[in-house]
Design a protein around this motif. Structure first.
Motif, PDB file in Angstrom:
ATOM      1  N   UNK A  51       0.832  -1.209   0.000  1.00 23.74           N
ATOM      2  CA  UNK A  51       0.000   0.000   0.000  1.00 23.74           C
ATOM      3  C   UNK A  51       0.865   1.256   0.000  1.00 23.74           C
ATOM      4  N   UNK A  52       1.882   1.291   0.847  1.00 25.33           N
ATOM      5  CA  UNK A  52       2.704   2.495   0.939  1.00 25.33           C
ATOM      6  C   UNK A  52       3.539   2.704  -0.319  1.00 25.33           C
ATOM      7  N   UNK A  53       4.020   1.640  -0.938  1.00 25.07           N
ATOM      8  CA  UNK A  53       4.763   1.803  -2.186  1.00 25.07           C
ATOM      9  C   UNK A  53       3.851   2.287  -3.302  1.00 25.07           C
ATOM     10  N   UNK A  54       2.599   1.801  -3.319  1.00 29.33           N
ATOM     11  CA  UNK A  54       1.644   2.269  -4.336  1.00 29.33           C
ATOM     12  C   UNK A  54       1.375   3.760  -4.161  1.00 29.33           C
ATOM     13  N   UNK A  55       1.227   4.198  -2.923  1.00 32.50           N
ATOM     14  CA  UNK A  55       0.990   5.627  -2.671  1.00 32.50           C
ATOM     15  C   UNK A  55       2.190   6.453  -3.126  1.00 32.50           C
ATOM     16  N   UNK A  56       3.395   5.952  -2.867  1.00 33.00           N
ATOM     17  CA  UNK A  56       4.587   6.715  -3.244  1.00 33.00           C
ATOM     18  C   UNK A  56       4.761   6.765  -4.762  1.00 33.00           C
ATOM     19  N   UNK A  57       4.556   5.630  -5.417  1.00 36.03           N
ATOM     20  CA  UNK A  57       4.737   5.586  -6.873  1.00 36.03           C
ATOM     21  C   UNK A  57       3.759   6.520  -7.569  1.00 36.03           C
ATOM     22  N   UNK A  58       2.548   6.627  -7.042  1.00 35.69           N
ATOM     23  CA  UNK A  58       1.554   7.517  -7.653  1.00 35.69           C
ATOM     24  C   UNK A  58       1.728   8.958  -7.157  1.00 35.69           C
ATOM     25  N   UNK A  59       1.973   9.115  -5.866  1.00 32.47           N
ATOM     26  CA  UNK A  59       1.995  10.453  -5.292  1.00 32.47           C
ATOM     27  C   UNK A  59       3.250  11.250  -5.565  1.00 32.47           C
ATOM     28  N   UNK A  60       4.410  10.597  -5.624  1.00 36.97           N
ATOM     29  CA  UNK A  60       5.659  11.341  -5.812  1.00 36.97           C
ATOM     30  C   UNK A  60       5.695  12.072  -7.162  1.00 36.97           C
ATOM     31  N   UNK A  61       5.391  11.419  -8.277  1.00 37.84           N
ATOM     32  CA  UNK A  61       5.389  12.172  -9.542  1.00 37.84           C
ATOM     33  C   UNK A  61       4.347  13.284  -9.576  1.00 37.84           C
TER      34      UNK A  61
END
Length: 455
Positions: A51-61
């Motif tokens: 879940x946290x990696x999905x949030x980072x992959x979408x949110x960081x860009x």
């Protein structure tokens, strides 16, 4: 931002594992669990990580785009209409925030820096807060699912399978992306230059006029001199590395004592760790003058930069590729084959020639093909010892160049990526790709043809 986020991720993953394991241990006291407590902890940890990696992959860009748009929004749109102008404005904003901006900042730049900083803080706290909340929520959700009937081990093994599949997919997609990027630019080049002239031309001179009113060469893009130079240097390198590497492997596998092998093998493999630029210096400053001196003493005309000097040093470099792989393959031949040969009266040398080497032939051929691919792809040694002259010659004492050297030369410095000169580097890369692909295909066919299976 990334450092803080991944620190939170690591803490929550460990917390999920610990809390899940503890929860499972408490339940185990009242009944049998399907999986051991550790798998329940891994089950929650995997959920937090996903879940946290999905949030980072979408949110960081998205966050980076928002920060940049807020910073550039303070400028006049006409002043940042082009990519170079936007890049320069962003550098000024970042330098002003970091305190390294030179000169007096304008009011517009200060406003942009303020908007940029505010957006960066918002994204920083928003992304970290969202990730932390999501991770904590997954932990509580996972703790509520821990019951004796939960197949935590099966769930975690499915997660691992998907992770491994994703890693394999990334590797495959990366290869496909590289191929398509090279092919696209090569097709762009072939729209400017005839493929017949490129593949069968006998002159390589990629210099072109930059403007229509500029006096300059129209360019000659015949690849034959580069292919000949590449094959010549590779042939010289393999004449050095092939016998030395194979004989070294035979000695270490069949004749050397364990003590000698433990010393010689690491020393030999050190050659593979020497930087190629160091070997290039050695070729240019030591080997090339030595060859030129010997040639002059014999009345031969030897160029200051020659294919022979580059090939000899390159052969030294790839000796470990042949030696180490061949040694492993020879050691993999079953001892029972050797014992059977000795039982029939064969000597040690006869056993090696008639039994061991034929049995190890597919692996040895693969080692040679890998060494050839390494030699074909070498750049620095050729640049420093063989030169840049695209001469169509088979004379090892003359200066030649290779495909990889020309790719490096064409892409060095500020280049116009719409010119035939620069695009020719991608066409050369495509040719080199198909060459190495052909080598791998040949090696695969030889392995399939002569492969032997043992019990």
């Amino acid at each position: 931002m990334s450092g803080t986020y991944f620190t939170i991720l690591a803490v929550l993953v460990l917390a999920g594992f610990f809390l899940g394991s503890q929860r499972a241990r408490g339940i185990r006291g009242g009944g049998a669990l399907h999986s051991v407590p550790a798998y329940h902890g891994l089950y929650i940890a995997a959920g937090v990580l996903t879940v946290m990696m999905a949030i980072y992959v979408i949110g960081a860009p998205l966050g980076s785009h928002y920060i940049v748009s807020q910073g550039l929004g303070a400028f006049d749109p006409a002043s940042v209409s082009e990519q170079l102008q936007r890049d320069a404005a962003l550098r000024d904003i970042q330098n002003l925030i970091a305190g390294t901006y030179q000169g007096e900042a304008s009011e517009q730049l200060r406003n942009a820096a303020s908007a940029y900083s505010s957006a960066a803080n918002l994204v920083y706290w928003g992304l970290n807060g969202l990730g932390a909340l999501a991770g904590v929520a997954v932990i509580f959700w996972g703790l509520g699912r821990i019951v004796p009937e939960l197949r935590a081990r099966n769930q975690f093994e499915h997660f691992v399978k998907y992770v491994l599949f994703a890693c394999a997919a990334v590797a495959v997609l990366t290869t496909i992306g590289i191929v398509f990027s090279v092919v696209f630019e090569a097709l762009h080049f072939f729209s400017k230059v005839s493929p017949i002239d490129f593949l069968f031309g006998l002159q390589w001179s990629p210099q072109t006029a930059m403007r229509a009113d500029q006096v300059g060469s129209s360019g000659a893009f015949g690849i034959i001199p580069l292919i000949v130079g590449t094959l010549l240097i590779t042939l010289i390198a393999m004449l050095v590395a092939g016998p030395l590497g194979l004989f070294s492997a035979i000695y270490m596998a069949e004749y050397a004592t364990p003590r000698i092998r433990a010393v010689v093998k690491p020393i030999l493999e050190i050659l593979a760790g020497i930087p190629t630029v160091v070997l290039g210096f050695f070729a240019a400053l030591t080997v090339a003058p030595l060859i030129r001196g010997w040639g002059q003493s014999l009345g031969l005309d030897v160029a200051s930069e020659s294919a022979l000097a580059a090939g000899l040093v390159m052969g030294m470099m790839i000796i470990p590729f042949v030696s180490s792989l061949s040694d492993d393959v020879i050691n993999a031949v079953p001892q029972s084959l050797r014992d059977g040969s000795y039982a029939m009266g064969a000597t040690k040398s006869e056993t090696i020639k008639k039994v061991v080497l034929p049995a190890a032939l597919p692996g040895i051929v693969s080692a040679f093909m890998l060494a050839i691919s390494r030699a074909v792809g070498e750049t620095m040694i050729v640049v420093m010892a063989a030169g840049l002259a695209a001469n169509l010659t088979f004379n090892p004492l003359a200066a030649v160049t290779t495909v990889t050297v020309q790719i490096k030369t064409l892409l060095v410095g500020d280049q116009e990526f719409d010119s035939a000169k620069t695009l020719s580097a991608f066409a050369l890369g495509l040719v080199l790709f198909f060459f190495t692909l052909a080598l791998n295909y040949i090696a695969l066919k030889i392995v399939q043809r002569y492969r032997e299976q043992y019990d």
